[in-house]
Motif scaffolding. Structure first.
Motif, PDB file in Angstrom:
ATOM      1  N   PHE A  70       0.822  -1.211   0.000  1.00 41.74           N
ATOM      2  CA  PHE A  70       0.000   0.000   0.000  1.00 41.74           C
ATOM      3  C   PHE A  70       0.856   1.262   0.000  1.00 41.74           C
ATOM      4  CE2 PHE A  70      -1.954   3.394   2.552  1.00 41.74           C
ATOM      5  CZ  PHE A  70      -3.054   3.677   1.770  1.00 41.74           C
ATOM      6  N   TYR A  71       1.949   1.262   0.731  1.00 44.40           N
ATOM      7  CA  TYR A  71       2.778   2.466   0.850  1.00 44.40           C
ATOM      8  C   TYR A  71       3.411   2.840  -0.482  1.00 44.40           C
ATOM      9  CZ  TYR A  71       2.101   1.472   5.762  1.00 44.40           C
ATOM     10  OH  TYR A  71       1.536   1.222   6.986  1.00 44.40           O
ATOM     11  N   LEU A  72       3.859   1.851  -1.224  1.00 45.11           N
ATOM     12  CA  LEU A  72       4.442   2.121  -2.538  1.00 45.11           C
ATOM     13  C   LEU A  72       3.388   2.594  -3.523  1.00 45.11           C
ATOM     14  CD1 LEU A  72       6.758   2.037  -4.569  1.00 45.11           C
ATOM     15  CD2 LEU A  72       6.277  -0.399  -4.927  1.00 45.11           C
ATOM     16  N   TYR A  73       2.256   1.924  -3.552  1.00 40.41           N
ATOM     17  CA  TYR A  73       1.188   2.307  -4.474  1.00 40.41           C
ATOM     18  C   TYR A  73       0.634   3.689  -4.137  1.00 40.41           C
ATOM     19  CZ  TYR A  73       0.820  -2.166  -6.939  1.00 40.41           C
ATOM     20  OH  TYR A  73       1.069  -3.260  -7.738  1.00 40.41           O
ATOM     21  N   THR A  74       0.637   4.042  -2.856  1.00 39.69           N
ATOM     22  CA  THR A  74       0.184   5.372  -2.448  1.00 39.69           C
ATOM     23  C   THR A  74       1.083   6.452  -3.024  1.00 39.69           C
ATOM     24  OG1 THR A  74      -0.864   4.636  -0.394  1.00 39.69           O
ATOM     25  CG2 THR A  74      -0.121   6.911  -0.462  1.00 39.69           C
ATOM     26  N   ILE A  75       2.378   6.219  -3.019  1.00 40.29           N
ATOM     27  CA  ILE A  75       3.314   7.185  -3.599  1.00 40.29           C
ATOM     28  C   ILE A  75       3.023   7.377  -5.082  1.00 40.29           C
ATOM     29  CG2 ILE A  75       5.746   7.565  -4.185  1.00 40.29           C
ATOM     30  CD1 ILE A  75       6.473   6.198  -1.544  1.00 40.29           C
ATOM     31  N   LEU A  76       2.748   6.283  -5.781  1.00 41.45           N
ATOM     32  CA  LEU A  76       2.460   6.364  -7.211  1.00 41.45           C
ATOM     33  C   LEU A  76       1.156   7.115  -7.476  1.00 41.45           C
ATOM     34  CD1 LEU A  76       3.433   2.729  -8.291  1.00 41.45           C
ATOM     35  CD2 LEU A  76       4.786   4.814  -8.534  1.00 41.45           C
ATOM     36  N   LEU A  77       0.088   6.780  -6.730  1.00 41.27           N
ATOM     37  CA  LEU A  77      -1.187   7.463  -6.935  1.00 41.27           C
ATOM     38  C   LEU A  77      -1.107   8.932  -6.534  1.00 41.27           C
ATOM     39  CD1 LEU A  77      -4.146   7.306  -7.758  1.00 41.27           C
ATOM     40  CD2 LEU A  77      -4.708   6.610  -5.420  1.00 41.27           C
ATOM     41  N   SER A  78      -0.382   9.231  -5.476  1.00 37.63           N
ATOM     42  CA  SER A  78      -0.209  10.622  -5.053  1.00 37.63           C
ATOM     43  C   SER A  78       0.516  11.433  -6.122  1.00 37.63           C
ATOM     44  CB  SER A  78       0.575  10.687  -3.739  1.00 37.63           C
ATOM     45  OG  SER A  78      -0.129  10.049  -2.698  1.00 37.63           O
ATOM     46  N   ALA A  79       1.475  10.815  -6.779  1.00 38.53           N
ATOM     47  CA  ALA A  79       2.189  11.486  -7.869  1.00 38.53           C
ATOM     48  C   ALA A  79       1.241  11.773  -9.031  1.00 38.53           C
ATOM     49  CB  ALA A  79       3.362  10.630  -8.333  1.00 38.53           C
ATOM     50  N   VAL A  80       0.352  10.826  -9.328  1.00 36.78           N
ATOM     51  CA  VAL A  80      -0.640  11.031 -10.390  1.00 36.78           C
ATOM     52  C   VAL A  80      -1.556  12.194 -10.043  1.00 36.78           C
ATOM     53  CG1 VAL A  80      -2.632  10.029 -11.564  1.00 36.78           C
ATOM     54  CG2 VAL A  80      -0.581   8.644 -11.185  1.00 36.78           C
ATOM     55  N   PHE A  81      -2.052  12.216  -8.797  1.00 37.91           N
ATOM     56  CA  PHE A  81      -2.943  13.296  -8.372  1.00 37.91           C
ATOM     57  C   PHE A  81      -2.232  14.650  -8.374  1.00 37.91           C
ATOM     58  CE2 PHE A  81      -5.884  10.268  -5.909  1.00 37.91           C
ATOM     59  CZ  PHE A  81      -6.856  10.343  -6.891  1.00 37.91           C
ATOM     60  N   ALA A  82      -1.031  14.705  -7.804  1.00 32.75           N
ATOM     61  CA  ALA A  82      -0.348  15.981  -7.606  1.00 32.75           C
ATOM     62  C   ALA A  82       0.303  16.508  -8.889  1.00 32.75           C
ATOM     63  CB  ALA A  82       0.694  15.844  -6.502  1.00 32.75           C
ATOM     64  N   PHE A  83       1.097  15.659  -9.541  1.00 29.06           N
ATOM     65  CA  PHE A  83       1.861  16.116 -10.702  1.00 29.06           C
ATOM     66  C   PHE A  83       1.085  15.976 -12.013  1.00 29.06           C
ATOM     67  CE2 PHE A  83       5.103  14.607  -7.621  1.00 29.06           C
ATOM     68  CZ  PHE A  83       5.660  15.844  -7.329  1.00 29.06           C
ATOM     69  N   GLY A  84       0.066  15.124 -12.015  1.00 35.60           N
ATOM     70  CA  GLY A  84      -0.746  14.957 -13.213  1.00 35.60           C
ATOM     71  C   GLY A  84      -2.034  15.741 -13.148  1.00 35.60           C
ATOM     72  N   PHE A  85      -2.931  15.316 -12.269  1.00 34.58           N
ATOM     73  CA  PHE A  85      -4.266  15.907 -12.184  1.00 34.58           C
ATOM     74  C   PHE A  85      -4.210  17.384 -11.793  1.00 34.58           C
ATOM     75  CE2 PHE A  85      -8.483  16.646 -10.444  1.00 34.58           C
ATOM     76  CZ  PHE A  85      -9.293  16.021 -11.387  1.00 34.58           C
ATOM     77  N   ALA A  86      -3.442  17.708 -10.753  1.00 30.49           N
ATOM     78  CA  ALA A  86      -3.379  19.106 -10.294  1.00 30.49           C
ATOM     79  C   ALA A  86      -2.724  20.003 -11.338  1.00 30.49           C
ATOM     80  CB  ALA A  86      -2.619  19.195  -8.975  1.00 30.49           C
ATOM     81  N   THR A  87      -1.768  19.470 -12.087  1.00 28.66           N
ATOM     82  CA  THR A  87      -1.127  20.250 -13.138  1.00 28.66           C
ATOM     83  C   THR A  87      -2.116  20.574 -14.247  1.00 28.66           C
ATOM     84  OG1 THR A  87       1.024  19.250 -12.677  1.00 28.66           O
ATOM     85  CG2 THR A  87       0.733  20.276 -14.839  1.00 28.66           C
ATOM     86  N   ILE A  88      -2.967  19.600 -14.597  1.00 30.42           N
ATOM     87  CA  ILE A  88      -4.008  19.850 -15.596  1.00 30.42           C
ATOM     88  C   ILE A  88      -4.996  20.895 -15.085  1.00 30.42           C
ATOM     89  CG2 ILE A  88      -5.957  18.815 -16.830  1.00 30.42           C
ATOM     90  CD1 ILE A  88      -4.368  16.190 -16.862  1.00 30.42           C
ATOM     91  N   GLU A  89      -5.387  20.759 -13.814  1.00 28.03           N
ATOM     92  CA  GLU A  89      -6.291  21.748 -13.212  1.00 28.03           C
ATOM     93  C   GLU A  89      -5.695  23.153 -13.275  1.00 28.03           C
ATOM     94  OE1 GLU A  89      -9.185  20.258  -9.828  1.00 28.03           O
ATOM     95  OE2 GLU A  89      -7.096  19.901  -9.288  1.00 28.03           O
ATOM     96  N   LYS A  90      -4.409  23.247 -12.982  1.00 32.67           N
ATOM     97  CA  LYS A  90      -3.740  24.551 -13.031  1.00 32.67           C
ATOM     98  C   LYS A  90      -3.720  25.093 -14.454  1.00 32.67           C
ATOM     99  CE  LYS A  90       0.732  26.768 -12.206  1.00 32.67           C
ATOM    100  NZ  LYS A  90       2.153  26.548 -11.807  1.00 32.67           N
ATOM    101  N   TYR A  91      -3.443  24.232 -15.415  1.00 30.01           N
ATOM    102  CA  TYR A  91      -3.329  24.652 -16.819  1.00 30.01           C
ATOM    103  C   TYR A  91      -4.652  25.202 -17.349  1.00 30.01           C
ATOM    104  CZ  TYR A  91      -2.540  24.374 -21.860  1.00 30.01           C
ATOM    105  OH  TYR A  91      -2.429  24.669 -23.192  1.00 30.01           O
ATOM    106  N   ILE A  92      -5.775  24.570 -16.963  1.00 34.85           N
ATOM    107  CA  ILE A  92      -7.077  25.029 -17.473  1.00 34.85           C
ATOM    108  C   ILE A  92      -7.730  26.048 -16.539  1.00 34.85           C
ATOM    109  CG2 ILE A  92      -7.464  22.906 -18.754  1.00 34.85           C
ATOM    110  CD1 ILE A  92      -9.301  21.929 -16.575  1.00 34.85           C
ATOM    111  N   GLY A  93      -7.022  26.440 -15.484  1.00 32.40           N
ATOM    112  CA  GLY A  93      -7.487  27.535 -14.643  1.00 32.40           C
ATOM    113  C   GLY A  93      -8.419  27.164 -13.514  1.00 32.40           C
ATOM    114  N   PHE A  94      -8.473  25.893 -13.162  1.00 34.30           N
ATOM    115  CA  PHE A  94      -9.360  25.475 -12.075  1.00 34.30           C
ATOM    116  C   PHE A  94      -8.751  25.742 -10.699  1.00 34.30           C
ATOM    117  CE2 PHE A  94     -11.953  23.744 -15.230  1.00 34.30           C
ATOM    118  CZ  PHE A  94     -13.129  23.285 -14.675  1.00 34.30           C
ATOM    119  N   VAL A  95      -7.446  25.712 -10.591  1.00 35.34           N
ATOM    120  CA  VAL A  95      -6.780  25.968  -9.312  1.00 35.34           C
ATOM    121  C   VAL A  95      -5.637  26.959  -9.522  1.00 35.34           C
ATOM    122  CG1 VAL A  95      -7.334  23.687  -8.383  1.00 35.34           C
ATOM    123  CG2 VAL A  95      -5.152  24.054  -9.562  1.00 35.34           C
ATOM    124  N   GLU A  96      -5.214  27.558  -8.430  1.00 32.03           N
ATOM    125  CA  GLU A  96      -4.093  28.490  -8.460  1.00 32.03           C
ATOM    126  C   GLU A  96      -3.166  28.200  -7.282  1.00 32.03           C
ATOM    127  OE1 GLU A  96      -3.139  33.315  -8.461  1.00 32.03           O
ATOM    128  OE2 GLU A  96      -5.176  32.575  -8.102  1.00 32.03           O
TER     129      GLU A  96
END
Length: 204
Positions: free
Chosen positions: A125-151
């Motif tokens: 679980f600890y390893l998979y959590t790091i991978l999913l957290s990277a997807v959320f933070a560096f992937g999903f949040a970056t897309i949100e920032k790019y389209i103006g949903f977050v700042e």
């Protein structure tokens, strides 16, 4: 300024801020804008997915884990937004926390299903959590920032979200394990009490 004057001014400023947020929502984030429907989609779809995929034999444990993620992320997001570090620019309603779709749906459901998968399949679980957290933070949040949903403001970056995601998921896992351990002990105590109860009716 005395005690009462402070609170009078605080209430006045809160009313001004609430009015400003409501006016902003009516102009840029209500149901007549496509961003509103994206936010709604992100709130409803993960919950529907959860309904069809949750392990009902372990539903109390799984939901407790997800609820812990939800509560921790909600409080942290309120602190981040209140101090201007991280802002969600589109939201369902001014009456609820701005990041409701993320803290009550996307993030809890994502980590909840990961916890379920790892514990059912005996994965790390600890390893998979790091991978999913990277997807959320560096992937999903970056897309949100790019389209103006977050700042991101005041030096906050995706890396900070990554650390928060990992920390919250780990804490939720530890708290859930503690709950299961306590519940196991209580079950043992209850069985011992039933066995040693002199007033217990004997089976015929």
């Amino acid at each position: 300024m005395d005690f009462k004057q402070y609170w009078n001014q605080i209430h006045e400023k809160q009313e001004e801020v609430n009015s400003l947020i409501s006016s902003y929502w009516s102009s840029f984030s209500n149901m007549w804008h496509w961003q509103f429907w994206v936010v709604t989609f992100l709130l409803i779809v993960p919950l529907l997915l959860l309904f069809f995929t949750v392990d009902r034999k372990r539903i109390f444990e799984i939901f407790f884990f997800g609820y812990t993620v939800h509560m921790l992320w909600t409080y942290i997001d309120i602190a981040l937004s209140r101090n201007g570090y991280f802002t969600h620019k589109y939201f369902l309603t001014p009456l609820l926390p701005n990041a409701l779709n993320m803290t009550a749906s996307v993030l809890p459901v994502g980590f909840l299903l990961l916890y379920q998968y790892c514990t059912n399949k005996n994965k790390n679980f600890y390893l998979y959590t790091i991978l999913l957290s990277a997807v959320f933070a560096f992937g999903f949040a970056t897309i949100e920032k790019y389209i103006g949903f977050v700042e991101f403001r005041i030096g906050t970056t995706q890396f900070h979200l990554f650390i928060i995601d990992v920390g919250i998921a780990y804490i939720a896992c530890w708290v859930t394990k503690l709950l299961l351990k306590v519940r196991g002990k209580n079950n043992n105590w209850n069985r011992e009490l039933n066995l040693n109860n002199p007033f217990k009716k004997k089976a015929r």
